[in-house]
Enzyme design. Structure first.
Site, PDB file in Angstrom:
ATOM      1  N   ASN A 395      -3.130  -5.399  -1.734  1.00 57.79           N
ATOM      2  CA  ASN A 395      -3.010  -5.902  -0.370  1.00 57.79           C
ATOM      3  C   ASN A 395      -3.322  -4.811   0.645  1.00 57.79           C
ATOM      4  OD1 ASN A 395      -2.103  -7.101   2.092  1.00 57.79           O
ATOM      5  ND2 ASN A 395      -0.800  -8.485   0.934  1.00 57.79           N
ATOM      6  N   ASP A 396      -2.410  -3.868   0.813  1.00 57.98           N
ATOM      7  CA  ASP A 396      -2.571  -2.855   1.847  1.00 57.98           C
ATOM      8  C   ASP A 396      -3.811  -1.992   1.638  1.00 57.98           C
ATOM      9  OD1 ASP A 396      -0.151  -3.729   2.961  1.00 57.98           O
ATOM     10  OD2 ASP A 396       0.993  -2.421   1.622  1.00 57.98           O
ATOM     11  N   VAL A 397      -4.189  -1.742   0.380  1.00 54.66           N
ATOM     12  CA  VAL A 397      -5.304  -0.833   0.105  1.00 54.66           C
ATOM     13  C   VAL A 397      -6.662  -1.471   0.365  1.00 54.66           C
ATOM     14  CG1 VAL A 397      -3.970   0.465  -1.581  1.00 54.66           C
ATOM     15  CG2 VAL A 397      -5.381  -1.444  -2.354  1.00 54.66           C
TER      16      VAL A 397
END
Length: 469
Positions: A395-397
């Site tokens: 998600n964040d990456v």
């Protein structure tokens, strides 16, 4: 002659430690490196028994040491064998904590021994002993908090401490005063005892207050930092008890952990200062102007048609792949795609997962060739020419808000540019945010489709589609 043998054995241990860490840098030599380090530690333990003349103390000492080794070995072996890959970050956090606790107990035992024999406090020895207690205490309680956050058994909700930095500064200063009280207490036993109690209590609390406010998005870096602390505590313990091999091994662990911490901070565009004194990840945030836009969903059958025609595919794994234990199914799909003529790669972000190297370990377990594992810097220039990017539980990456939304807490963090691929498949159980709590506008991009459900089942279904055709 005896001193020469001890020195040589310690040197052999140190060389094995250094060589072992060197071999840990590559997946194909990591097992050998781990073995060499273990042999080095065995030699060091035997040498310590020889140096301290434990062998002359009789069978009682032998039995106590053997019992401790047996109990610890059994617990460690069973625990490590039973833990799932999703629980590996928590286990590593606990190991860091136990390392810090070991150094703390060694220092306290040395203090108790000094009191028993009536030895006056020597400033240098007192400072090293006090610092061992301080750093070991932080590593212990900080690691327990990290374990609790990662496992979801403690601190499930965000924790805020009013005037956190001021409180931590007061605790650190009081603890350092305690170190000085003991180091310069001389023959004043009561003053030295007060100092030891002060440094132990304050730094145990400091480990808690320092880590408890840090959010889940920063946990991979925190684990690495606490690993460095446990190594540093061991190094100071070596100085306190005058054991050179403990100093060497502790310095190796401490410096390697610190280097890894700095690499992880760079991968997140964070500084060590902001990590320890900031509050990123402790609050939830939304990012992206199109947060009201609904993502498009696609069936496995339709996704297969796109993959069947693809000539280049990039897998981008995240913690969701570990949760679903989908790595073996991913390897099967990788093989099917290659048989179909596609070029397959894996883009690995340094902070994907819950600990450094988490995704590399998972994929190595599934026998994915090391050459296929690429860093973000290697893959990003090729992403625009990639037919399909398959995001599995990450998600964040892959959040483009890190590049184009200055209001996002992730802004400036280097990411894998999955959004540049011609088509993006996102495999997720639902519409939730990542560990940092930041919304991901990638999911609503025109070239992105969501395939909801368990990642392992989804990937296995795609493999079945290839088998059926």
């Amino acid at each position: 002659m005896r001193d020469v043998i001890i020195t040589v054995l310690y040197m052999v241990s140190a060389v094995l430690f250094i060589r072992g860490i060197k071999l840990l840098g590559k997946a194909d030599t990591a097992r050998k490196g781990n073995g060499l380090s273990a042999v080095g530690m065995l030699i060091a333990v035997i040498t310590v028994l020889f140096e301290k003349q434990v062998m002359a103390a009789g069978w009682t000492s032998y039995l106590m040491i053997a019992a401790a080794i047996a109990v610890g070995s059994i617990i460690g072996a069973v625990w490590a064998k039973k833990v799932e890959m999703t629980g590996m970050p928590q286990l590593v956090a606990l190991f860091n904590g136990f390392g810090g606790l070991s150094s703390l107990l060694v220092a306290l035992a040395q203090y108790a021994n000094n009191r028993t024999v009536g030895a006056d406090a020597v400033p240098f020895d007192g400072i090293t002993l006090g610092l061992t207690i301080a750093i070991g205490a932080i590593a212990f309680t900080g690691s327990i908090v990290a374990w609790g956050k990662l496992s979801g058994k403690m601190f499930k909700k965000s924790v805020t401490i009013p005037a956190k930095n001021a409180l931590n500064a007061v605790l650190a200063i009081v603890g350092l005063v305690g170190v000085c009280l003991y180091a310069f207490s001389g023959s004043n036993v009561q003053l030295g005892f007060i100092g030891i109690v002060a440094v132990t209590a304050t730094y145990l609390i400091l480990g808690l207050t320092m880590v408890v406010t840090i959010g889940g998005g920063d946990m991979p870096v925190i684990i690495s930092l606490l690993n460095a602390f446990s190594g540093l505590a061991a190094a100071f313990a070596g100085l306190a008890i005058q054991n050179s091999v403990l100093v060497v091994s502790g310095c190796l662990v401490g410096t390697s952990g610190l280097i890894l911490t700095l690499i992880m901070c760079k991968a997140m565009n964070r500084t060590l200062y902001s990590l320890l004194f900031g509050s990123f990840g402790a609050k939830k945030a939304k990012g992206g102007a199109d947060s009201d836009k609904e993502p498009k969903a696609m069936s496995v059958e339709d996704a297969y048609l796109i993959l069947e025609a693809a000539s280049s595919v990039v897998f981008i794994p995240g913690y969701g792949m570990a949760v679903a234990q989908a790595q073996h199914a991913v390897k099967e799909l990788c093989d099917k795609l290659e048989e179909n003529g596609a070029e397959v790669s894996f883009a690995i972000h340094p902070v994907a997962g819950r600990m450094p190297g988490h995704m590399n370990v998972l994929l190595a377990e599934a026998n994915v060739p090391y050459e296929q594992l690429k860093t973000a810097d290697e893959m990003n220039p090729q992403m625009a020419n990639t037919d399909v990017a398959i995001v599995i539980g990450a998600n964040d990456v892959v959040n483009p808000a890190a590049q184009n939304d200055e209001s996002s807490p992730l802004y400036g963090m280097p990411i894998i540019n999955a959004y540049e691929a011609r088509t993006v498949f996102v495999l997720k159980r639902g519409k939730g945010t990542g560990f940092s709590g930041v919304e991901n506008p990638l999911f609503t991009n025109d070239n992105t489709v969501m395939i909801y459900g368990d990642a392992k089942q989804t990937v296995s279904s795609l493999v079945s589609e290839f088998d059926d055709k």
